[in-house]
Structure formats: structure tokens, C-alpha cells
Enzyme design. Structure first.
Site, mmCIF file in Angstrom:
data_model
loop_
_atom_site.group_PDB
_atom_site.id
_atom_site.type_symbol
_atom_site.label_atom_id
_atom_site.label_comp_id
_atom_site.label_asym_id
_atom_site.label_seq_id
_atom_site.Cartn_x
_atom_site.Cartn_y
_atom_site.Cartn_z
ATOM 1 C CB SER A 289 -0.075 3.395 -7.807
ATOM 2 O OG SER A 289 0.459 2.150 -8.155
ATOM 3 C CG ASP B 294 0.492 -1.592 -6.495
ATOM 4 O OD1 ASP B 294 -0.456 -2.401 -6.517
ATOM 5 O OD2 ASP B 294 0.618 -0.688 -7.345
ATOM 6 C CG ASP C 210 -3.305 0.885 -7.634
ATOM 7 O OD1 ASP C 210 -2.214 0.292 -7.519
ATOM 8 O OD2 ASP C 210 -3.721 1.331 -8.717
ATOM 9 C CG ASP D 226 -2.129 -1.283 -10.517
ATOM 10 O OD1 ASP D 226 -1.231 -1.269 -9.643
ATOM 11 O OD2 ASP D 226 -2.405 -0.290 -11.217
#
EC number: 5.4.2.10
Length: 446
Positions: free
Chosen positions: A103, A242, A244, A246
Site C-alpha cells: 500500500s 497511494d 496500491d 485504494d
């Protein structure tokens, strides 16, 4: 049953350590494969996606091998955002999805998170079953039972088209200048494709991943460059993802940041006007302004534990159809996990529908000043059991009195103790947070 390795968002850590290590990840794939094959009438299939970290190649191969050794077929989709893996797992009728990502963490970290076949985060019971298999000796299936792997060449295009279907067919983004910061992460291709194909003019940041620059000074946790670019280019809006994909943070035309709480308030107000909102779930970290703002609109609101899996659980338990976190994880009716592109499209649709700027739409929302501090501790949970730590926390609560609130919790994804202080004045919040952080750091050093 307490889980040994799985946190609030899968397994995460420094690459090369005992957990995020190819040997351990190989066995994790094998263990997950055995949980999936148990009682299955057909050979299970698993979608594997990743972000842009250099270590993703290493871990992808290990997972693929582990799953195949347990008799599971693998569908490889390459670098795509976490919500894309949830979507593809559903539409490809796979039995599970796996994302290789840490993330918003730096490139040295990586992680593994799972989705069930319906696109939701894996239930606790299945994570516990996987952990139980990790304690068994690893035995490879017979040769004729081994799984195989193939690449899904059109995976990115499938997800881009899905995102576009969530935007009203009678609207487009022509005439809007957007600055889009993809954090050198998983959205670096599909994010710009979505907004450009809907007609927007783009200025791009963070779209040149090299394996080690993910989240480095860019993205939703570092919006300063985005703010400057929006102001200097006179753009209509700034969008930050960010690593990843999400989490979503927006910047209005004046360069002011809107966090997840404010975006949820905007979405909730719009959905209420359409009679399409049943209620909102926030977290213990959600700003008091969100709770009060929703109350003024007569919108039901509940708080969950921190983590989008817990937000989703509370949404399902209460029958609510909007939820999210201050960090920018936002779950809307169109997705089963936080999806930054879909959330951004919903805000853009509101702007187009009302022909208003983001600055005009946000008028009326006044967040309470919040201070967030993270203390790096190997045993963050144990700190909260320390009598001296509890005394310091109680003292901070007395300092706030009825002027604010305090939350101290261990991170579910990093070796951190997180301190959140919210108060009516920024000075009070800052003073209480820094004092408590100093006391706990001295106690930890010991």
C-alpha cells in the site's frame, strides 16, 4: 482464535525478513491452495496482481509456485490496483484473488492480501485456516494434479471499462484540467486511461515507476507537490492515489486538501439528495466534523474499528451503503473494497452535475484539527498494557477534558503505535499529542 501473521490488511513486512521472504511466501501460497482445494469439485483458480515494487516479481513467482504445488491454477494480471483485483476475481469467476502490495509503505516493504471469490476481503475463518496449514510440512501434490499459470492480457482494459461504466452516461470530463498523482504505483497506467478516455486534460505526476520510487515523496500521503502543481497550473482538481490504488486524496483548485472524511461527507450528501443512501460507516479515526455534519443532514452514522475490512463488515451489519476512512479508503455501492478511481469519479460526477467547483461543493464542512503521530515500536500492543503508559494516556485525556478526543492504537499493518488527538483548537491538539508521544517514547526506550 488470534491470528499469528494476518493483520487488518493481510500480511505485511520488510522484504527479506522471516515473513516477506520467498520461502515463506511459497509456503503461504501452498497453504492457501490447500484451503481452496478442500472440498472443491473442480480445480480452483486464483488471480494474482501486484503493485510496482521491485520485490513484486520475486513474491509473485513464489506465490505462483506455492499455489501450483497445491493443485491451484493461477491467473496473472501484473501491476494493477487492489480494487481491480477484487473486481477481476469476481468477473473471472475465480475462487480467490491475491494482491502483492504494501500500500502506502516504502518500497522496502511488501505484503500479501487476499480476496474471496466474491471480491471481499478474506474472512477471518479462512485466514485462520491458512495459518493452520502453515504449521504443516509442505508436501507437493502429484504431478498430474499440479496447477498451471497463464497471463490475462486484457486485465487492465477490463478494469478501465468497468470504471468508466460507473460514471453517468450523460456526463463527461471535457473541459476539466486534472492533475493526477499515481504515486509511481499500481494506478500509473489505468488511472490516467480512465480520466483521459472520459475527456479530461491531464497533468501527470508519479507515473514513472522504477521499482523503488513507489510512494517516494508523491501520492496520497505526500500531497505537497500535487498542491503546488494544481495552483501553478490553474488546474480544476488534483487527484492523489497511494501505491496500491485504494486510497484517494483530492486537492481543490486553491490547492487545499480534502481527506477521506470530507469526501465521504460530499458523497453522502449527494446520495441522500438522490434518495440512494441508507447510512454511513466511519472509523474510530473519523473526524468529529464528519459525524456532526452527517447528523445535521439526518444521516445515520456508526464507527467501526480501523481498517476497510471492518468498515465493510459494519456496512453489511447495518445495511449501510457508504463507508470509509480518513486516509481515503472509500467503499461505495459499486465496489467491495476501497477504490480510489471510483471514488474520484463519483466526486467528479457531482461537480459536473451541479456545474460547481470542488471548492464551492465543500463549503460548510469544517473539520476539527487533528494531529497524528506514529511511534515505531516492535511490540506496540504490549505498550498499551503497561501501567505507566495507561497513566500517560489518562493524563492526556484529562488535558483534553471536553475540548477533544484521543485515540491510541497499534497499527494493523506496521510496527507502530499510532496517536490521534482531535481538539477544538490546533494548538491544544498539537500540544497534547506531542507531550504524550514524548512520554511513550521515553517509556519505550526505558
Amino acid at each position: 482464535m488470534s491470528r499469528k501473521w494476518f493483520g487488518t490488511d493481510g500480511v505485511r513486512g520488510r522484504v527479506g525478513d522471516s515473513v516477506i521472504h520467498p520461502e515463506w511466501v511459497l509456503k503461504l501460497g501452498w497453504a492457501a491452495g490447500h484451503v481452496l482445494t478442500a472440498g472443491a469439485s473442480e480445480r480452483p483458480r486464483v488471480v494474482i496482481g501486484k503493485d510496482t515494487r521491485l520485490s513484486g516479481y520475486l513474491l509473485e513467482s513464489a506465490l505462483e509456485s506455492g499455489l501450483a504445488s497445491a493443485g491451484v491454477d493461477v491467473l496473472l494480471v501484473g501491476p494493477l490496483p487492489t480494487p481491480a483485483i477484487a473486481y477481476l476475481t469476481r468477473t473471472l469467476r475465480a475462487d480467490a484473488g491475491i494482491v502483492i502490495s504494501a500500500s502506502h509503505n516504502p518500497y522496502q516493504d511488501n505484503g500479501i492480501k487476499f480476496f474471496s471469490g466474491n471480491g471481499y476481503k478474506l474472512p477471518d475463518a479462512q485466514e485462520e485456516a491458512i495459518e493452520a496449514w502453515m504449521d504443516r510440512p509442505m508436501l507437493v501434490s502429484d504431478s498430474e494434479q499440479l496447477g498451471k499459470a497463464r497471463r490475462v492480457e486484457d486485465a487492465a482494459g477490463r478494469y478501465v471499462e468497468f470504471c468508466k461504466t460507473t460514471f453517468p452516461a450523460n456526463l463527461d470530463l471535457r473541459g476539466l484540467h486534472l492533475v493526477v498523482d499515481c504515486a509511481h504505483g499500481a494506478n500509473y497506467k489505468v488511472g490516467p486511461m480512465v480520466f483521459r478516455e472520459l475527456g479530461a486534460t491531464l497533468t501527470l505526476l508519479g507515473v514513472e515507476p522504477n521499482g523503488i520510487n513507489i510512494n517516494a515523496g508523491v501520492g496520497s500521503t505526500c500531497p505537497e507537490i500535487l498542491q503546488e502543481k494544481v495552483r501553478n497550473s490553474q488546474a480544476d482538481l488534483g487527484i492523489a492515489f497511494d501505491g496500491d490504488g485504494d486510497r484517494l486524496i483530492l486537492v481543490d483548485e486553491k490547492g487545499e486538501v480534502l481527506d477521506g472524511d470530507e469526501l465521504i461527507w460530499l458523497l453522502a450528501r449527494d446520495m441522500q439528495q438522490q434518495n440512494a443512501l441508507s447510512g454511513v460507516v466511519g472509523t474510530l479515526m473519523s473526524n468529529l466534523a464528519l459525524e456532526q455534519g452527517l447528523a445535521e443532514l439526518g444521516i445515520p452514522f456508526v464507527r467501526s474499528a480501523v481498517g476497510d475490512r471492518y468498515v465493510l463488515e459494519a456496512m453489511q451489519q447495518n445495511g449501510f451503503n457508504l463507508g470509509g476512512e480518513s486516509s481515503g479508503h472509500i467503499i461505495t455501492p459499486a465496489n467491495t473494497t476501497g477504490d480510489a478511481i471510483l471514488a474520484a469519479l463519483r466526486i467528479l460526477a457531482i461537480m459536473r452535475k451541479h456545474n460547481k467547483s470542488l471548492e464551492a461543493l465543500r463549503a460548510g464542512y469544517r473539520p476539527y484539527p487533528q494531529v497524528l503521530i506514529g511511534i515505531r515500536l516492535a511490540e506496540a500492543r504490549r505498550m498499551l498494557d503497561n501501567p505507566s503508559a495507561r497513566q500517560y494516556i489518562a493524563g492526556a485525556e484529562r488535558d483534553l477534558a471536553d475540548q477533544g478526543r484521543l485515540l491510541v492504537r497499534p497499527s494493523g499493518t506496521e510496527p507502530l503505535l499510532r496517536i490521534m488527538v482531535e481538539a477544538k483548537s490546533a494548538e491544544l491538539a498539537d500540544r497534547v499529542a506531542k507531550k504524550l508521544a514524548t512520554e511513550l517514547e521515553i517509556l519505550a526506550a526505558g
